[in-house]
Enzyme design. Structure first.
Site, PDB file in Angstrom:
ATOM      1  N   GLY A 150      23.726   3.282  -4.918  1.00 19.52           N
ATOM      2  CA  GLY A 150      25.091   3.689  -4.607  1.00 19.52           C
ATOM      3  C   GLY A 150      25.617   3.064  -3.336  1.00 19.52           C
ATOM      4  O   GLY A 150      26.833   2.968  -3.150  1.00 19.52           O
ATOM      5  N   GLU A 206      26.896  -0.086  -4.676  1.00 22.68           N
ATOM      6  CA  GLU A 206      28.041   0.206  -5.530  1.00 22.68           C
ATOM      7  C   GLU A 206      29.294   0.534  -4.727  1.00 22.68           C
ATOM      8  O   GLU A 206      30.404   0.160  -5.122  1.00 22.68           O
ATOM      9  CB  GLU A 206      27.694   1.333  -6.500  1.00 22.68           C
ATOM     10  CG  GLU A 206      26.711   0.866  -7.561  1.00 22.68           C
ATOM     11  CD  GLU A 206      26.191   1.976  -8.440  1.00 22.68           C
ATOM     12  OE1 GLU A 206      26.235   1.804  -9.656  1.00 22.68           O
ATOM     13  OE2 GLU A 206      25.763   3.020  -7.885  1.00 22.68           O
TER      14      GLU A 206
END
Length: 145
Positions: free
Chosen positions: A109, A112
């Site tokens: 993440g 991301e």
């Protein structure tokens, strides 16, 4: 909002620092705060750009706090996937220019959130990866796109 995200406005620039030591991981609280913050910045016509970085020198962000998934509760994984998706989709729709200033490890993440930005600038020692599969998860917030 949360002490896990520090926001400083410098003229027309908003500087957002992920601040969840030691690895600047994402939690339900920080993901909801990111979404709300970007919505707030979209309404602020004085802000033209958003720069996101990590607190400290080692981690931009290591992604999700894996302690959240330790008990194997699928509903937690489902909910976190939704929070990641909502937060990073909102970030990708920031009306100005968003820049990820990657200053260390950007994993899962953490990578991301950088991918949701318009521009990514990485320091030479930065390392990026999507290691979710090693722990039985999928990159659920844009990492597969």
């Amino acid at each position: 909002m949360t002490d896990k995200l520090i926001v400083e406005k410098r003229g027309n620039i908003a500087l957002l620092t992920m601040n969840n030591p030691p690895a600047n991981t994402w939690t339900e609280e920080s993901l909801k705060a990111l979404k709300a913050l970007v919505e707030e910045l979209n309404a602020d016509r004085d802000i033209y750009s958003l720069v996101i970085t990590g607190q400290g020198e080692k981690f931009f962000s290591a992604g999700a706090d894996l302690n959240l998934f330790a008990d194997g509760d699928r509903s937690v994984a489902r909910d976190m996937a939704r929070y990641f998706g909502e937060a990073f989709e909102t970030l990708s729709q920031f009306r100005g220019v968003s820049i990820a200033a990657i200053n260390g490890f950007a994993m899962g993440g953490g990578l991301e959130v950088a991918l949701a930005c318009d521009i990514r600038i990485a320091e030479e020692q930065s390392q990026m990866a999507l290691p979710e599969a090693k722990v039985g998860l999928l990159p659920c917030a844009g990492g597969t796109q």
